[in-house]
Motif scaffolding. Structure first.
Motif, mmCIF file in Angstrom:
data_model
loop_
_atom_site.group_PDB
_atom_site.id
_atom_site.type_symbol
_atom_site.label_atom_id
_atom_site.label_comp_id
_atom_site.label_asym_id
_atom_site.label_seq_id
_atom_site.Cartn_x
_atom_site.Cartn_y
_atom_site.Cartn_z
ATOM 1 N N SER A 449 6.034 41.776 -10.422
ATOM 2 C CA SER A 449 4.451 41.363 -10.215
ATOM 3 C C SER A 449 4.109 41.860 -8.807
ATOM 4 N N ILE A 450 5.053 41.958 -7.848
ATOM 5 C CA ILE A 450 4.682 42.305 -6.598
ATOM 6 C C ILE A 450 4.193 43.738 -6.372
ATOM 7 N N ILE A 455 0.034 48.136 -5.431
ATOM 8 C CA ILE A 455 -0.713 49.502 -5.877
ATOM 9 C C ILE A 455 -2.025 49.177 -5.861
ATOM 10 N N LYS A 456 -2.593 48.091 -6.411
ATOM 11 C CA LYS A 456 -3.922 47.754 -6.457
ATOM 12 C C LYS A 456 -4.536 47.538 -5.069
ATOM 13 N N LEU A 457 -3.604 47.195 -3.959
ATOM 14 C CA LEU A 457 -4.214 47.260 -2.466
ATOM 15 C C LEU A 457 -4.012 48.423 -1.815
ATOM 16 N N PRO A 461 2.031 54.327 -5.953
ATOM 17 C CA PRO A 461 3.059 53.932 -6.945
ATOM 18 C C PRO A 461 4.416 53.767 -6.613
ATOM 19 N N LYS A 462 4.702 55.171 -6.361
ATOM 20 C CA LYS A 462 6.434 55.596 -6.317
ATOM 21 C C LYS A 462 6.912 54.914 -4.916
#
Length: 522
Positions: A449-450, A455-457, A461-462
């Motif tokens: 969940s981290i 990624i949202k912030l 992603p990688k």
């Protein structure tokens, strides 16, 4: 004519006359750099040392015992032109009522009798009348003192004594009468527990001495001072100014009040003053004013705050000589002991004084006042206590609690610090933000969940997946990873309300600087 030794010590000797008593010679050579090499209510009082007056009073076989000499009285203060301090001044209704209001403003805890300030307030009219009668006729008897142990910043515990509220009222009433007579006579280099003076005035005076070229200091710390004040010497000092025996007897009874330990054991008091009571700061300054007067008589430049005393000299050798002489005076005249582990002859930059370190900058030669290493370590420990990752509170509540502490902390240390302290504040800000990032990661719970939240912030992603899962990092190590620092950035933390020490200090200096420029110099 000034001698070479006086120039080395930095002493001030009036022109046209010499000192009445010559400075005692001390052996030269050796490596005497520390005291050990050269030789709020009160934590109460360990046993008095056996035969404190020395072995001279013990008769040998077949010899008569010599009469014990009276405690010497110093001539540091005079009585001329001063009104008498009487019990009637203490027991006046106006004085007692104002004393109670001052005690109430401190919001102290109950003493051994369990009575609160509000309970006493409800019966104040009756109490004032009874107190006035019992104090005047000598029937008043102080209650016991409740011992409380609190942790010391440098380790160990300090004992405080909490008197009953009524006893604190009486102590404050006595303080109000005595302080008006003693306070004007204290030496200007004494800064502790005095109106209009503080650690900031002490630091300012110390900075002035270093700027004047006195770049070695004799750092003196009186060991367990409040616990070991000699009652007979203190009362002898008070007798020089107080003629009313009722008032002297009242102070004596206060000093002898028994102490209730945390386990319920009741202990007699043979020495020391009840630290934590309203009267103890004044009594401590009366005791140590004799030291101040002696240092002034010798012409030394010094700064004293309570039992911490710094004497400023021009050379290491002068400091060693002054240390030996002053340690002997404190032991022989005041019957106190210097803490060898905390006392030394050193450069100011190597010592901690009232939470600060003073050092001369090599580039332009001006003196900087910065946070001492000990202060930074205490701050970091306190922040750790306030930001546990399992606190069970929202981030906003945690930040609100931190802001209250940060305002008070900077309000105390900020005014004395100079511009170069900003790099220290920036480092403390960074530590704070990392602690908060660790809390956020803990609240996000699992690694899977981290990653989406990072990624949202704005994290790639990688990079986010690699940062979280590579190396099996713990939350504290992960909070310092570049990807996490980028996502939970300074802006992210500030938007949630955290106040920056560095930014707040910059605003503080903008307010302080014009006021300093307006001061009359010289």
């Amino acid at each position: 004519m000034t001698t070479r030794r006086e120039e080395s010590d930095g002493r001030i000797v009036p022109e046209g006359r010499r000192k009445v008593v010559p400075t005692a010679e001390t052996p030269r050579g050796g490596r005497a750099t520390t005291a050990s090499d050269m030789a709020g209510q009160l934590g109460l009082f360990p046993e008095t040392a056996a035969t404190p007056q020395g072995a001279g009073d013990v008769a040998e076989a077949g010899q008569a015992v010599r009469a014990r000499r009276p405690v010497p009285k110093s001539g540091g203060t005079t009585q001329s032109g001063l009104p008498a301090m009487t019990m009637e001044e203490v027991t006046s209704e106006a004085n007692l009522r104002e004393a109670f209001e001052e005690v109430a403003r401190n919001h102290g805890a109950p003493g051994p009798d369990g009575q609160t300030i509000e309970h006493v307030r409800e019966h104040l009219d009756e109490l004032v009348a009874k107190l006035s009668r019992s104090l005047n006729d000598g029937s008043y008897s102080p209650g016991r003192i409740r011992r409380v142990w609190i942790p010391k910043p440098g380790g160990g515990e300090r004992g405080l004594g909490i008197p009953d509220v009524v006893d604190r009222l009486v102590q404050q009433a006595v303080h109000r009468v005595l302080s008006g007579h003693y306070e004007p006579e204290f030496h200007p280099s004494s800064h502790g527990f005095r109106p209009g003076r503080s650690c900031h005035t002490a630091i300012a005076e110390a900075k002035g001495y270093i700027e004047a070229g006195y770049e070695w200091l004799v750092d003196l710390d009186v060991e367990k001072f409040f616990d070991r004040v000699h009652h007979q010497r203190l009362l002898a000092r008070l007798e020089q100014r107080i003629a009313d025996r009722r008032l002297l007897d009242l102070i004596r009874r206060m000093l002898k009040a028994k102490v209730v330990m945390p386990d319920g054991v009741v202990v007699n008091t043979e020495e020391g003053v009840p630290q934590g009571g309203p009267l103890s700061p004044l009594l401590s300054n009366i005791v140590l004013d004799e030291l101040d007067r002696e240092l002034a008589r010798r012409g030394h430049r010094f700064v004293r705050y309570a039992d911490d005393c710094n004497i400023y000299v021009r050379s290491k050798h002068a400091g060693q000589r002054v240390m030996a002489s002053v340690v002997d005076f404190i032991a022989r005249r005041l019957r106190l002991k210097v803490n060898a582990a905390k006392s030394a002859v050193a450069r100011p930059r190597d010592r901690h004084f009232l939470g600060f370190t003073l050092r001369r900058e090599s580039q332009d030669g001006h003196v900087e006042v910065v946070l001492s290493r000990r202060t930074e370590e205490r701050f970091s420990r306190r922040i750790v206590e306030m930001t546990p990752r399992t606190m069970g509170q929202t981030l906003k509540l945690c930040i609100n609690r931190l802001n209250v502490y940060l305002r008070g902390w900077l309000g105390f240390f900020g005014p004395s610090c100079t511009g170069n302290v900003r790099w220290q504040l920036q480092a403390l800000d960074a530590h704070l933000r990392r602690r908060l990032r660790a809390i956020v990661l803990k609240q996000w719970r699992r690694r899977r969940s981290i990653v989406p939240r990072l990624i949202k912030l704005g994290s790639r992603p990688k990079t986010a997946w690699r940062t979280v899962y590579e190396g099996r990092k713990g939350l504290w190590a992960l909070s310092h990873a570049p990807t996490v620092e980028h996502a939970l950035s300074k802006t992210f933390i500030v938007e949630r309300g955290l106040e920056s020490l560095d930014a707040r200090y910059a605003k503080m200096r903008q307010v302080i600087a014009p006021a300093q420029l307006a001061l009359k110099l010289g």
